[in-house]
Write a protein that holds these residues in place. Structure first.
Motif, PDB file in Angstrom:
ATOM      1  N   TRP A 114      12.333 -17.240  67.263  1.00  0.00           N
ATOM      2  CA  TRP A 114      12.971 -18.625  67.952  1.00  0.00           C
ATOM      3  C   TRP A 114      13.582 -19.671  66.755  1.00  0.00           C
ATOM      4  N   ARG A 115      12.997 -19.473  66.207  1.00  0.00           N
ATOM      5  CA  ARG A 115      13.505 -20.982  65.065  1.00  0.00           C
ATOM      6  C   ARG A 115      14.618 -20.802  65.489  1.00  0.00           C
TER       7      ARG A 115
ATOM      8  N   TYR B 102      17.611 -19.060  66.776  1.00  0.00           N
ATOM      9  CA  TYR B 102      18.016 -18.345  67.785  1.00  0.00           C
ATOM     10  C   TYR B 102      18.920 -19.825  68.945  1.00  0.00           C
TER      11      TYR B 102
ATOM     12  N   SER C 187       8.991 -21.824  79.803  1.00  0.00           N
ATOM     13  CA  SER C 187       9.356 -20.436  79.600  1.00  0.00           C
ATOM     14  C   SER C 187       8.728 -19.829  78.594  1.00  0.00           C
TER      15      SER C 187
ATOM     16  N   LEU D  89       7.674 -16.312  66.472  1.00  0.00           N
ATOM     17  CA  LEU D  89       8.143 -18.226  66.419  1.00  0.00           C
ATOM     18  C   LEU D  89       9.462 -18.022  65.176  1.00  0.00           C
TER      19      LEU D  89
ATOM     20  N   ASN E  52      14.337 -25.435  68.079  1.00  0.00           N
ATOM     21  CA  ASN E  52      13.793 -24.893  68.356  1.00  0.00           C
ATOM     22  C   ASN E  52      12.445 -24.984  67.764  1.00  0.00           C
ATOM     23  N   THR E  53      11.801 -24.971  68.984  1.00  0.00           N
ATOM     24  CA  THR E  53      10.420 -24.848  68.618  1.00  0.00           C
ATOM     25  C   THR E  53       9.068 -23.749  69.397  1.00  0.00           C
ATOM     26  N   ILE E  54       8.145 -24.084  69.314  1.00  0.00           N
ATOM     27  CA  ILE E  54       6.810 -23.504  70.350  1.00  0.00           C
ATOM     28  C   ILE E  54       5.681 -23.999  70.455  1.00  0.00           C
TER      29      ILE E  54
ATOM     30  N   LEU F 234       7.859 -21.361  74.889  1.00  0.00           N
ATOM     31  CA  LEU F 234       9.454 -21.630  74.315  1.00  0.00           C
ATOM     32  C   LEU F 234       9.941 -22.736  74.465  1.00  0.00           C
ATOM     33  N   ARG F 235      10.308 -23.498  73.263  1.00  0.00           N
ATOM     34  CA  ARG F 235      10.948 -25.459  73.633  1.00  0.00           C
ATOM     35  C   ARG F 235      11.954 -25.590  72.779  1.00  0.00           C
ATOM     36  N   ASN F 236      12.794 -26.259  73.611  1.00  0.00           N
ATOM     37  CA  ASN F 236      14.466 -26.602  72.371  1.00  0.00           C
ATOM     38  C   ASN F 236      14.425 -28.592  72.979  1.00  0.00           C
TER      39      ASN F 236
END
Length: 420
Positions: free
Chosen positions: A237-238, A240, A214, A234, A261-263, A281-283
């Motif tokens: 997203w943190r 969300y 993503s 960022l 959540n991070t990037i 986007l990372r989780n």
């Protein structure tokens, strides 16, 4: 050090990095004799060609060495493989020698950092940029500014950062660092497939990238605007969550709120002369079904790739373990009818091919056991490429199907973006 910056001033930074890279090879810090043994090929996919390497340049420890390590007292010097204390270090059994390591000091966003080449160079001019102090990795707004600052100083290089959380981060989280170099990764070549804009940042273009993970690509000529929008993204997203997409920003453990959540960010100068940021986007959540990570290679892929999907893999370059060289060669013999797929492989957990047994059975059903040697090798290269694509798809937070892309759109809308 002085020669590098004098060369950069008189002849340009590209000439300076050429000199420093050559020096690192000539001093045998970069072990080209080992690196030349690595295997490399391209795998054709719906997302372009992925790069596949079997890494033989990083030596593996034998069992005797591992047993010896357990008997040695623990040392705190150097604190890690990146610390500046490694300069000139003679090494020990559990820490490589670095007598021929050389580093270049530089400033990023007013802070002191250091630049060196990786001894394993997974790609051309693979460099490591690390903080002068032993401080943990943390992705913040400052991260984006440092990345953009670097490509101002080294416009011919890209730079990126591993994510700062376990499972989705790199192998060294305790020392803040970036990786860069002169290489065009498959993700950079991937096209933008859906454009967006943000009302507060009119000078920045945004687009979802056609990629198994993503990725939102931001580009523009205004460094400050790009930095501010990336920082806002960022922050958004943190915080969300979207339970329908299996995305939860936080969980509770022992009374503490744990972030998920991070990037993974990458910066470069694009062909249009713009700053460009790819924000992945990372989780890092886990579940009973996927204890190693919901957005991590799932169990059925671990026979090929089990390790964290870090920056290099995110960009489309698979760094696969050296054990695969012999294992794939043995599987090729099965496909060519030169060896038998016997009960030892199926039933003996200690057999080197046992972990591949289900895959081998599927390969034989699809391709038979009478291929020519070259054809068998070509089949395996293509199949491994497909496995790596599946690894990246597993690591993608918003899946590539209609539901996943709708969820991606929901996040971008919540973050203030409008589809074009």
């Amino acid at each position: 050090m002085h020669h590098f910056w004098n060369t950069a001033k008189s002849s340009g930074v590209e000439r300076a990095t050429d000199y420093f890279y050559k020096q690192s090879i000539n001093s045998n810090y970069i072990r080209m004799d080992r690196i030349r043994k690595n295997e490399y090929w391209l795998a054709d996919t719906d997302y372009g060609h992925l790069e596949i390497t079997i890494n033989l340049s990083r030596p593996e420890k034998d069992p005797k060495e591992i047993a010896l390590l357990k008997t040695l007292p623990q040392s705190s010097y150097p604190l890690c493989l990146l610390c500046v204390d490694n300069l000139g270090y003679a090494g020990r059994v559990d820490h490589p020698a670095r007598q021929n390591l050389r580093v270049i000091p530089l400033e990023l966003d007013g802070e002191k950092w250091l630049f060196q080449y990786s001894p394993y160079v997974y790609y051309n001019e693979h460099s490591i940029i690390f903080h002068e102090n032993h401080i943990p990795m943390k992705t913040t707004a400052s991260t984006f500014y440092r990345l953009l600052d670097f490509i101002d100083q080294f416009p011919h290089y890209f730079i990126g950062s591993n994510a700062d959380l376990p499972i989705v981060g790199g192998s060294i989280l305790n020392h803040d660092h970036f990786q860069g170099g002169r290489h065009q990764f498959p993700m950079e070549k991937a096209s933008s497939e859906k454009a967006f804009s943000h009302g507060e940042f009119a000078g920045v273009k945004a687009a979802i990238v056609k990629w198994p993970m993503s990725v939102l690509r931001l580009s523009g000529h205004n460094k400050q605007l790009l930095y501010k929008l990336a920082s806002k993204l960022l922050e958004d997203w943190r915080a969300y969550s979207d339970a329908e997409a299996d995305v939860l920003a936080f969980s509770e453990k022992d009374g503490q709120r744990v972030p998920h959540n991070t990037i993974t960010p990458i910066a470069r100068n694009n062909a249009r002369g713009e700053y460009e940021l790819d924000l992945v986007l990372r989780n890092n959540r886990t579940s009973d079904e996927h204890p190693d990570g919901i957005f991590h290679p799932h169990q059925h892929l671990h026979h090929i790739k089990k390790e964290n999907i870090g920056l290099i893999e995110v960009m489309g370059l698979a760094v696969l373990p050296g054990r695969l060289q012999m294992e794939l060669a043995d599987i090729a013999k099965l496909l060519a009818g030169e060896a038998e797929f016997d009960s030892d492989i199926r039933e003996d957990a200690g057999h080197p091919l046992h972990k591949h047994a289900g895959w081998i059975e599927a390969l034989l059903a699809k391709h038979g056991a009478a291929l020519q040697a070259d054809a068998a090798n070509a089949v395996l290269q293509s199949e491994v490429g497909g496995k790596f694509l599946d690894v990246l798809l597993d690591a993608g937070v918003f899946k590539r199907d209609a539901a996943g892309q709708a969820a991606f759109g929901r996040f971008l809308s919540a973050a203030g973006f409008t589809a074009q």
